[in-house]
Design a protein around this motif. Structure first.
Motif, mmCIF file in Angstrom:
data_model
loop_
_atom_site.group_PDB
_atom_site.id
_atom_site.type_symbol
_atom_site.label_atom_id
_atom_site.label_comp_id
_atom_site.label_asym_id
_atom_site.label_seq_id
_atom_site.Cartn_x
_atom_site.Cartn_y
_atom_site.Cartn_z
ATOM 1 N N ASP A 1 0.827 -1.210 0.000
ATOM 2 C CA ASP A 1 0.000 0.000 0.000
ATOM 3 C C ASP A 1 0.865 1.265 0.000
ATOM 4 O O ASP A 1 0.393 2.340 -0.372
ATOM 5 C CB ASP A 1 -0.906 0.040 1.230
ATOM 6 N N PHE A 2 2.109 1.151 0.432
ATOM 7 C CA PHE A 2 3.004 2.297 0.515
ATOM 8 C C PHE A 2 3.710 2.589 -0.803
ATOM 9 O O PHE A 2 4.406 3.594 -0.920
ATOM 10 C CB PHE A 2 4.065 2.071 1.598
ATOM 11 N N GLN A 3 3.543 1.723 -1.792
ATOM 12 C CA GLN A 3 4.213 1.890 -3.088
ATOM 13 C C GLN A 3 3.914 3.266 -3.659
ATOM 14 O O GLN A 3 2.758 3.664 -3.775
ATOM 15 C CB GLN A 3 3.750 0.811 -4.070
ATOM 16 N N GLY A 4 4.961 4.002 -4.000
ATOM 17 C CA GLY A 4 4.814 5.315 -4.615
ATOM 18 C C GLY A 4 4.563 6.447 -3.638
ATOM 19 O O GLY A 4 4.492 7.610 -4.046
ATOM 20 N N LEU A 5 4.422 6.143 -2.354
ATOM 21 C CA LEU A 5 4.190 7.181 -1.347
ATOM 22 C C LEU A 5 5.501 7.572 -0.676
ATOM 23 O O LEU A 5 6.362 6.731 -0.425
ATOM 24 C CB LEU A 5 3.224 6.683 -0.261
ATOM 25 N N SER A 6 5.627 8.848 -0.366
ATOM 26 C CA SER A 6 6.790 9.286 0.403
ATOM 27 C C SER A 6 6.680 8.714 1.812
ATOM 28 O O SER A 6 5.603 8.276 2.244
ATOM 29 C CB SER A 6 6.836 10.817 0.472
ATOM 30 N N VAL A 7 7.779 8.729 2.550
ATOM 31 C CA VAL A 7 7.761 8.239 3.926
ATOM 32 C C VAL A 7 6.763 9.044 4.756
ATOM 33 O O VAL A 7 6.032 8.482 5.577
ATOM 34 C CB VAL A 7 9.176 8.302 4.552
ATOM 35 N N VAL A 8 6.695 10.342 4.526
ATOM 36 C CA VAL A 8 5.739 11.182 5.261
ATOM 37 C C VAL A 8 4.309 10.720 4.993
ATOM 38 O O VAL A 8 3.511 10.569 5.927
ATOM 39 C CB VAL A 8 5.905 12.677 4.892
ATOM 40 N N LYS A 9 3.972 10.464 3.746
ATOM 41 C CA LYS A 9 2.627 9.990 3.392
ATOM 42 C C LYS A 9 2.352 8.610 3.982
ATOM 43 O O LYS A 9 1.235 8.326 4.423
ATOM 44 C CB LYS A 9 2.428 9.962 1.873
ATOM 45 N N GLN A 10 3.360 7.737 3.992
ATOM 46 C CA GLN A 10 3.203 6.419 4.605
ATOM 47 C C GLN A 10 2.865 6.560 6.086
ATOM 48 O O GLN A 10 1.939 5.928 6.588
ATOM 49 C CB GLN A 10 4.489 5.602 4.441
ATOM 50 N N HIS A 11 3.604 7.415 6.780
ATOM 51 C CA HIS A 11 3.375 7.611 8.204
ATOM 52 C C HIS A 11 2.026 8.279 8.467
ATOM 53 O O HIS A 11 1.332 7.927 9.428
ATOM 54 C CB HIS A 11 4.517 8.424 8.811
ATOM 55 N N GLN A 12 1.634 9.214 7.602
ATOM 56 C CA GLN A 12 0.322 9.839 7.746
ATOM 57 C C GLN A 12 -0.796 8.812 7.613
ATOM 58 O O GLN A 12 -1.803 8.891 8.327
ATOM 59 C CB GLN A 12 0.139 10.959 6.711
ATOM 60 N N LEU A 13 -0.619 7.848 6.736
ATOM 61 C CA LEU A 13 -1.607 6.795 6.553
ATOM 62 C C LEU A 13 -1.758 5.970 7.834
ATOM 63 O O LEU A 13 -2.877 5.692 8.281
ATOM 64 C CB LEU A 13 -1.216 5.907 5.371
ATOM 65 N N ILE A 14 -0.646 5.600 8.460
ATOM 66 C CA ILE A 14 -0.701 4.844 9.709
ATOM 67 C C ILE A 14 -1.302 5.694 10.820
ATOM 68 O O ILE A 14 -2.119 5.211 11.615
ATOM 69 C CB ILE A 14 0.697 4.325 10.105
ATOM 70 N N HIS A 15 -0.934 6.968 10.883
ATOM 71 C CA HIS A 15 -1.515 7.858 11.889
ATOM 72 C C HIS A 15 -3.031 7.959 11.732
ATOM 73 O O HIS A 15 -3.761 7.987 12.727
ATOM 74 C CB HIS A 15 -0.888 9.254 11.801
ATOM 75 N N LYS A 16 -3.511 8.003 10.496
ATOM 76 C CA LYS A 16 -4.951 8.071 10.241
ATOM 77 C C LYS A 16 -5.646 6.803 10.736
ATOM 78 O O LYS A 16 -6.705 6.868 11.364
ATOM 79 C CB LYS A 16 -5.210 8.271 8.751
ATOM 80 N N ILE A 17 -5.041 5.656 10.487
ATOM 81 C CA ILE A 17 -5.618 4.378 10.915
ATOM 82 C C ILE A 17 -5.681 4.284 12.438
ATOM 83 O O ILE A 17 -6.655 3.787 13.001
ATOM 84 C CB ILE A 17 -4.806 3.199 10.330
ATOM 85 N N LEU A 18 -4.651 4.784 13.107
ATOM 86 C CA LEU A 18 -4.550 4.666 14.572
ATOM 87 C C LEU A 18 -4.895 5.968 15.292
ATOM 88 O O LEU A 18 -4.486 6.179 16.433
ATOM 89 C CB LEU A 18 -3.129 4.226 14.957
ATOM 90 N N LYS A 19 -5.663 6.822 14.648
ATOM 91 C CA LYS A 19 -5.980 8.153 15.166
ATOM 92 C C LYS A 19 -6.470 8.126 16.616
ATOM 93 O O LYS A 19 -5.968 8.866 17.466
ATOM 94 C CB LYS A 19 -7.028 8.804 14.268
ATOM 95 N N GLU A 20 -7.441 7.293 16.915
ATOM 96 C CA GLU A 20 -8.011 7.249 18.265
ATOM 97 C C GLU A 20 -7.018 6.719 19.291
ATOM 98 O O GLU A 20 -6.938 7.222 20.411
ATOM 99 C CB GLU A 20 -9.295 6.429 18.283
ATOM 100 N N GLU A 21 -6.253 5.715 18.923
ATOM 101 C CA GLU A 21 -5.272 5.132 19.839
ATOM 102 C C GLU A 21 -4.167 6.127 20.162
ATOM 103 O O GLU A 21 -3.754 6.273 21.310
ATOM 104 C CB GLU A 21 -4.665 3.852 19.245
#
Length: 102
Positions: free
Chosen positions: A68-88
Protein backbone atom coordinates in the motif's frame (compact mmCIF):
# COMPACT_ATOMS: atom_id res chain seq x y z
CA UNK A 1 16.32 -3.98 2.81
CA UNK A 2 14.43 -6.28 5.15
CA UNK A 3 15.93 -9.18 7.05
CA UNK A 4 13.54 -11.77 8.45
CA UNK A 5 14.01 -14.69 10.80
CA UNK A 6 11.41 -16.97 12.36
CA UNK A 7 10.65 -14.62 15.28
CA UNK A 8 11.95 -11.23 14.16
CA UNK A 9 12.55 -8.80 11.36
CA UNK A 10 14.78 -5.79 10.89
CA UNK A 11 14.55 -2.90 8.48
CA UNK A 12 17.87 -1.60 7.12
CA UNK A 13 18.75 1.61 5.31
CA UNK A 14 20.71 1.70 2.04
CA UNK A 15 23.97 1.66 4.02
CA UNK A 16 23.12 -1.60 5.77
CA UNK A 17 22.46 0.03 9.14
CA UNK A 18 19.55 -1.43 11.10
CA UNK A 19 16.80 1.17 11.42
CA UNK A 20 14.43 -0.92 13.52
CA UNK A 21 14.33 -4.47 14.80
CA UNK A 22 11.19 -6.18 16.00
CA UNK A 23 10.48 -9.53 17.61
CA UNK A 24 7.25 -11.39 16.95
CA UNK A 25 6.03 -11.97 20.51
CA UNK A 26 3.38 -9.31 21.06
CA UNK A 27 1.11 -8.65 24.02
CA UNK A 28 -2.66 -8.61 23.52
CA UNK A 29 -2.66 -4.78 23.34
CA UNK A 30 0.19 -4.81 20.82
CA UNK A 31 -1.65 -7.45 18.79
CA UNK A 32 -4.86 -5.40 18.77
CA UNK A 33 -2.93 -2.40 17.42
CA UNK A 34 -1.36 -4.62 14.75
CA UNK A 35 -4.78 -6.01 13.83
CA UNK A 36 -6.18 -2.49 13.40
CA UNK A 37 -3.29 -1.56 11.09
CA UNK A 38 -3.85 -4.74 9.06
CA UNK A 39 -7.57 -3.96 8.77
CA UNK A 40 -6.84 -0.42 7.57
CA UNK A 41 -4.54 -1.46 4.72
CA UNK A 42 -5.24 -3.66 1.71
CA UNK A 43 -2.00 -5.61 1.30
CA UNK A 44 0.01 -6.02 4.51
CA UNK A 45 3.00 -8.35 4.52
CA UNK A 46 4.01 -7.77 8.13
CA UNK A 47 3.09 -5.62 11.14
CA UNK A 48 5.00 -5.55 14.39
CA UNK A 49 4.12 -3.49 17.46
CA UNK A 50 6.26 -3.12 20.55
CA UNK A 51 5.36 -1.22 23.74
CA UNK A 52 8.53 0.70 24.60
CA UNK A 53 7.00 2.66 27.47
CA UNK A 54 8.01 0.20 30.14
CA UNK A 55 4.58 -1.40 30.16
CA UNK A 56 2.24 1.56 30.67
CA UNK A 57 1.13 1.60 27.02
CA UNK A 58 2.04 5.19 26.22
CA UNK A 59 4.83 4.72 23.65
CA UNK A 60 5.07 2.24 20.78
CA UNK A 61 7.46 1.23 18.03
CA UNK A 62 5.45 0.09 15.00
CA UNK A 63 6.90 -1.53 11.89
CA UNK A 64 4.75 -2.09 8.81
CA UNK A 65 5.61 -3.73 5.50
CA UNK A 66 2.92 -3.18 2.88
CA UNK A 67 2.58 -2.70 -0.86
CA UNK A 68 0.00 0.00 0.00
CA UNK A 69 3.00 2.30 0.52
CA UNK A 70 4.21 1.89 -3.09
CA UNK A 71 4.81 5.32 -4.61
CA UNK A 72 4.19 7.18 -1.35
CA UNK A 73 6.79 9.29 0.40
CA UNK A 74 7.76 8.24 3.93
CA UNK A 75 5.74 11.18 5.26
CA UNK A 76 2.63 9.99 3.39
CA UNK A 77 3.20 6.42 4.61
CA UNK A 78 3.37 7.61 8.20
CA UNK A 79 0.32 9.84 7.75
CA UNK A 80 -1.61 6.79 6.55
CA UNK A 81 -0.70 4.84 9.71
CA UNK A 82 -1.51 7.86 11.89
CA UNK A 83 -4.95 8.07 10.24
CA UNK A 84 -5.62 4.38 10.92
CA UNK A 85 -4.55 4.67 14.57
CA UNK A 86 -5.98 8.15 15.17
CA UNK A 87 -8.01 7.25 18.26
CA UNK A 88 -5.27 5.13 19.84
CA UNK A 89 -2.58 7.76 19.29
CA UNK A 90 -4.63 10.33 21.24
CA UNK A 91 -3.78 8.44 24.43
CA UNK A 92 -0.09 7.87 23.71
CA UNK A 93 2.95 10.00 24.51
CA UNK A 94 4.58 8.97 21.26
CA UNK A 95 4.97 6.50 18.43
CA UNK A 96 8.01 5.53 16.34
CA UNK A 97 7.06 4.29 12.87
CA UNK A 98 9.05 2.26 10.38
CA UNK A 99 7.26 1.72 7.09
CA UNK A 100 8.47 -0.18 4.05
CA UNK A 101 7.10 -1.45 0.77
CA UNK A 102 7.55 -5.13 -0.15
Amino acid sequence: MISRTKNAFSIYNKFGQALRSFSSSMSSVEQSIADKVKAGLKDVKHVEVKDVSGGCGSMYNIGVISSDFQGLSVVKQHQLIHKILKEEIKGWHGVNLSTKTN
